[in-house]
Write a protein that holds these residues in place. Structure first.
Motif, PDB file in Angstrom:
ATOM      1  N   ILE B 122       0.828  -1.204   0.000  1.00 46.74           N
ATOM      2  CA  ILE B 122       0.000   0.000   0.000  1.00 46.74           C
ATOM      3  C   ILE B 122       0.860   1.250   0.000  1.00 46.74           C
ATOM      4  CG2 ILE B 122      -1.498   1.412   1.467  1.00 46.74           C
ATOM      5  CD1 ILE B 122      -3.088  -1.021   2.128  1.00 46.74           C
ATOM      6  N   PHE B 123       1.844   1.268   0.876  1.00 47.36           N
ATOM      7  CA  PHE B 123       2.656   2.473   0.959  1.00 47.36           C
ATOM      8  C   PHE B 123       3.696   2.543  -0.150  1.00 47.36           C
ATOM      9  CE2 PHE B 123       0.481   2.859   4.895  1.00 47.36           C
ATOM     10  CZ  PHE B 123       0.499   4.206   5.179  1.00 47.36           C
ATOM     11  N   ALA B 124       4.191   1.399  -0.560  1.00 47.21           N
ATOM     12  CA  ALA B 124       5.178   1.426  -1.639  1.00 47.21           C
ATOM     13  C   ALA B 124       4.515   1.781  -2.970  1.00 47.21           C
ATOM     14  CB  ALA B 124       5.897   0.074  -1.739  1.00 47.21           C
ATOM     15  N   ASP B 125       3.320   1.274  -3.206  1.00 50.04           N
ATOM     16  CA  ASP B 125       2.667   1.530  -4.498  1.00 50.04           C
ATOM     17  C   ASP B 125       1.906   2.854  -4.504  1.00 50.04           C
ATOM     18  OD1 ASP B 125       3.681  -0.915  -5.023  1.00 50.04           O
ATOM     19  OD2 ASP B 125       1.758  -1.981  -4.990  1.00 50.04           O
ATOM     20  N   GLN B 126       0.881   2.941  -3.651  1.00 54.59           N
ATOM     21  CA  GLN B 126      -0.009   4.094  -3.715  1.00 54.59           C
ATOM     22  C   GLN B 126       0.715   5.402  -3.366  1.00 54.59           C
ATOM     23  OE1 GLN B 126      -3.799   3.499  -1.712  1.00 54.59           O
ATOM     24  NE2 GLN B 126      -3.726   1.282  -2.037  1.00 54.59           N
ATOM     25  N   LEU B 127       1.470   5.371  -2.268  1.00 53.97           N
ATOM     26  CA  LEU B 127       2.113   6.613  -1.848  1.00 53.97           C
ATOM     27  C   LEU B 127       3.229   7.017  -2.816  1.00 53.97           C
ATOM     28  CD1 LEU B 127       2.305   8.880   0.170  1.00 53.97           C
ATOM     29  CD2 LEU B 127       3.741   7.451   1.626  1.00 53.97           C
ATOM     30  N   THR B 128       4.012   6.043  -3.232  1.00 50.06           N
ATOM     31  CA  THR B 128       5.079   6.353  -4.174  1.00 50.06           C
ATOM     32  C   THR B 128       4.512   6.926  -5.473  1.00 50.06           C
ATOM     33  OG1 THR B 128       6.377   4.540  -3.241  1.00 50.06           O
ATOM     34  CG2 THR B 128       7.110   5.448  -5.342  1.00 50.06           C
ATOM     35  N   ALA B 129       3.414   6.360  -5.915  1.00 40.84           N
ATOM     36  CA  ALA B 129       2.792   6.875  -7.138  1.00 40.84           C
ATOM     37  C   ALA B 129       2.351   8.325  -6.953  1.00 40.84           C
ATOM     38  CB  ALA B 129       1.591   6.013  -7.526  1.00 40.84           C
ATOM     39  N   ALA B 130       1.743   8.618  -5.801  1.00 41.56           N
ATOM     40  CA  ALA B 130       1.285   9.985  -5.557  1.00 41.56           C
ATOM     41  C   ALA B 130       2.456  10.953  -5.510  1.00 41.56           C
ATOM     42  CB  ALA B 130       0.486  10.047  -4.256  1.00 41.56           C
ATOM     43  N   VAL B 131       3.546  10.507  -4.906  1.00 38.99           N
ATOM     44  CA  VAL B 131       4.714  11.379  -4.809  1.00 38.99           C
ATOM     45  C   VAL B 131       5.329  11.591  -6.188  1.00 38.99           C
ATOM     46  CG1 VAL B 131       7.044  11.581  -3.882  1.00 38.99           C
ATOM     47  CG2 VAL B 131       5.195  10.778  -2.407  1.00 38.99           C
ATOM     48  N   ALA B 132       5.340  10.534  -6.966  1.00 42.89           N
ATOM     49  CA  ALA B 132       5.914  10.651  -8.305  1.00 42.89           C
ATOM     50  C   ALA B 132       5.102  11.603  -9.179  1.00 42.89           C
ATOM     51  CB  ALA B 132       5.980   9.271  -8.966  1.00 42.89           C
ATOM     52  N   ALA B 133       3.814  11.740  -8.852  1.00 43.15           N
ATOM     53  CA  ALA B 133       2.899  12.490  -9.712  1.00 43.15           C
ATOM     54  C   ALA B 133       3.244  13.969  -9.833  1.00 43.15           C
ATOM     55  CB  ALA B 133       1.465  12.332  -9.217  1.00 43.15           C
ATOM     56  N   PHE B 134       3.920  14.510  -8.817  1.00 35.29           N
ATOM     57  CA  PHE B 134       4.266  15.918  -8.985  1.00 35.29           C
ATOM     58  C   PHE B 134       5.724  16.100  -9.358  1.00 35.29           C
ATOM     59  CE2 PHE B 134       6.668  17.049  -5.182  1.00 35.29           C
ATOM     60  CZ  PHE B 134       6.357  16.026  -4.322  1.00 35.29           C
ATOM     61  N   GLY B 135       6.336  14.970  -9.729  1.00 37.33           N
ATOM     62  CA  GLY B 135       7.569  14.962 -10.449  1.00 37.33           C
ATOM     63  C   GLY B 135       8.759  15.746  -9.918  1.00 37.33           C
ATOM     64  N   THR B 136       9.483  15.140  -9.007  1.00 38.84           N
ATOM     65  CA  THR B 136      10.818  15.650  -8.717  1.00 38.84           C
ATOM     66  C   THR B 136      11.789  14.646  -9.291  1.00 38.84           C
ATOM     67  OG1 THR B 136      10.684  14.571  -6.586  1.00 38.84           O
ATOM     68  CG2 THR B 136      10.229  16.936  -6.651  1.00 38.84           C
ATOM     69  N   ASP B 137      12.999  14.724  -8.858  1.00 40.47           N
ATOM     70  CA  ASP B 137      14.021  13.782  -9.281  1.00 40.47           C
ATOM     71  C   ASP B 137      13.542  12.339  -9.046  1.00 40.47           C
ATOM     72  OD1 ASP B 137      16.202  12.263  -9.762  1.00 40.47           O
ATOM     73  OD2 ASP B 137      17.498  13.212  -8.269  1.00 40.47           O
ATOM     74  N   PRO B 138      13.372  11.557 -10.101  1.00 36.27           N
ATOM     75  CA  PRO B 138      12.869  10.183  -9.951  1.00 36.27           C
ATOM     76  C   PRO B 138      13.736   9.332  -9.034  1.00 36.27           C
ATOM     77  CG  PRO B 138      12.937  10.840 -12.258  1.00 36.27           C
ATOM     78  CD  PRO B 138      13.637  11.914 -11.493  1.00 36.27           C
ATOM     79  N   ALA B 139      15.017   9.628  -9.006  1.00 35.15           N
ATOM     80  CA  ALA B 139      15.908   8.819  -8.172  1.00 35.15           C
ATOM     81  C   ALA B 139      15.597   8.989  -6.694  1.00 35.15           C
ATOM     82  CB  ALA B 139      17.368   9.191  -8.436  1.00 35.15           C
ATOM     83  N   LEU B 140      14.943  10.088  -6.355  1.00 35.47           N
ATOM     84  CA  LEU B 140      14.647  10.346  -4.951  1.00 35.47           C
ATOM     85  C   LEU B 140      13.211   9.997  -4.564  1.00 35.47           C
ATOM     86  CD1 LEU B 140      16.414  13.727  -4.069  1.00 35.47           C
ATOM     87  CD2 LEU B 140      16.784  11.485  -3.015  1.00 35.47           C
ATOM     88  N   THR B 141      12.382   9.765  -5.562  1.00 39.67           N
ATOM     89  CA  THR B 141      10.951   9.587  -5.281  1.00 39.67           C
ATOM     90  C   THR B 141      10.675   8.526  -4.230  1.00 39.67           C
ATOM     91  OG1 THR B 141      10.408  10.265  -7.538  1.00 39.67           O
ATOM     92  CG2 THR B 141       8.726   9.066  -6.306  1.00 39.67           C
ATOM     93  N   ALA B 142      11.263   7.353  -4.413  1.00 39.75           N
ATOM     94  CA  ALA B 142      10.993   6.265  -3.476  1.00 39.75           C
ATOM     95  C   ALA B 142      11.427   6.639  -2.066  1.00 39.75           C
ATOM     96  CB  ALA B 142      11.720   4.999  -3.923  1.00 39.75           C
ATOM     97  N   ARG B 143      12.575   7.288  -1.937  1.00 40.39           N
ATOM     98  CA  ARG B 143      13.041   7.666  -0.609  1.00 40.39           C
ATOM     99  C   ARG B 143      12.126   8.700   0.025  1.00 40.39           C
ATOM    100  NH1 ARG B 143      19.372   8.111  -1.822  1.00 40.39           N
ATOM    101  NH2 ARG B 143      18.489   7.896  -3.922  1.00 40.39           N
ATOM    102  N   ARG B 144      11.703   9.677  -0.767  1.00 34.58           N
ATOM    103  CA  ARG B 144      10.776  10.680  -0.230  1.00 34.58           C
ATOM    104  C   ARG B 144       9.508  10.006   0.277  1.00 34.58           C
ATOM    105  NH1 ARG B 144      12.648  15.771  -1.450  1.00 34.58           N
ATOM    106  NH2 ARG B 144      13.839  16.088  -3.370  1.00 34.58           N
ATOM    107  N   ALA B 145       8.977   9.098  -0.522  1.00 35.96           N
ATOM    108  CA  ALA B 145       7.752   8.407  -0.113  1.00 35.96           C
ATOM    109  C   ALA B 145       7.986   7.588   1.149  1.00 35.96           C
ATOM    110  CB  ALA B 145       7.261   7.506  -1.242  1.00 35.96           C
ATOM    111  N   GLY B 146       9.119   6.937   1.222  1.00 33.29           N
ATOM    112  CA  GLY B 146       9.434   6.142   2.402  1.00 33.29           C
ATOM    113  C   GLY B 146       9.502   6.989   3.657  1.00 33.29           C
TER     114      GLY B 146
END
Lengths: 193, 193
Positions: B122-146
């Motif tokens: 739930i948190f890896a998929d849904q939250l990461t997707a939401a964070v990715a949606a406003f597009g910062t550095d993709p390399a950091l997206t997963a860490r930000r979501a975490g």
DNA sequence: AGCGTTTGCCAACACTTGTTGGCAACAGTC
DNA sequence: GACTGTTGCCAACAAGTGTTGGCAAACGCT
């Protein structure tokens, strides 16, 4: 651990007691309170399940002994004020990684009322005391400590229990640099009211 | 929930199924996976334990159905960038308070492997997707979501499970004003490396 | 009305759990 | 060497678990 409370004679069974405690911590940390069975713990310690009962009275008693824990928080009054956050994250990370007792406690705290209560008192007492030691507004101390607990326990939950990949993959130094500013603000930031 | 997957005829037992599901969510949320017994759930729903088995196959199956959950995250691309943190805390607080499913899932996640896996996804998929949606550095997206997950789950853990007094006593608005800046920095702050 | 299907309950199963009492081997003391 | 307390194991208990199969009543359809 298993320190004789009084200058009582060392018992011949101390080795067994210690083995039970070690196995118990491992099982509680890995499986949680209800799934960790006395039989499994006894098997790990290579003794009979009935010994566990004789030495610790009951499963609850064994858990209470195995989950004895001290955060060993440093004296925050001796830390330079702008480094409080960093010192705290470092300390907690070291404490989590070096001792599975806290993981056991955290796993059990979700389902076992006794463990919940102990977790609550550890953070309400020890952490609040440490936060109070460098003296800000007393009316805010409890809240500051609670917020710190929320981030620190969230870190532990996502890294050691749920094992969210990004939280597992980051090395301790990166975690420190991300999270330290959070704790710093919770500890010393202005009340946002 | 319990939505017929296909345009199948509504079944006469739908009310029973829903009652079971409701009772299951309550019990799982209050007691965790292992302490919530099928017999107790069935008693709450005023039916026989064997019905639970017929309709949901097994205890694991029942839990899987009861822990179906969608974070319903808003489209973060539509949120003004400096309000991301605030919007997110508000959303999570409302989601926790309004639906005990997440509490059930969180309680169970500590001990039940299936629940852990679901929480993680739930948190890896849904939250990461939401964070990715406003597009910062993709390399950091997963860490930000975490990191966001760590603070949000820590909030839930201390407020709804461990019930740390200060975290329980603060009203939602005060929590928002303390925690929003944390999420804001995790989401948009510079990488501290 | 007569049919098959669905809903529900009862009783029981196989298994695991924490916990207990008794009994043999051992240690240390007088 | 006998006596006392300790250490350990075995076998068993009572209670509770998820799970299963069968049987009676209610339903929906033609």
């Amino acid at each position: 651990m298993t320190a004789p409370t009084h200058p009582t004679h060392p018992r011949r069974s101390d080795a067994t007691r210690a083995a039970i405690l070690r196995a118990a911590r491992e099982r509680f940390a890995a499986d949680g309170y209800e799934r960790a069975t006395i039989r499994a713990i006894a098997a790990d310690a290579r003794i009979d399940p009935s010994m566990v009962m004789r030495y610790y009275g009951s499963k609850e008693g064994l858990f209470a002994a195995a989950a004895e824990f001290d955060l060993r928080l440093p004296d925050l009054a001796a830390v330079s004020p702008e480094q409080l956050g960093e010192v705290l994250v470092r300390h907690f990370l070291a404490r989590w990684e070096g001792d599975e007792t806290l993981v056991a406690l955290l796993r059990a705290a979700s389902t076992n009322p006794g463990a919940t209560e102990r977790m609550r008192s550890i953070f309400a007492d020890q952490l609040t005391a440490a936060v109070a030691a460098f003296g800000t507004d007393p009316a805010l101390t409890a809240r500051r400590a609670g917020l710190v607990a929320s981030q620190v326990l969230g870190l532990a939950l996502t890294r050691y229990i749920v094992r969210l990949p990004p939280m597992v993959d980051m090395d301790p130094e990166e975690l420190v640099s991300w999270i330290a500013p959070t704790l710093q603000r919770y500890l010393t930031g202005l009340s946002p009211t």
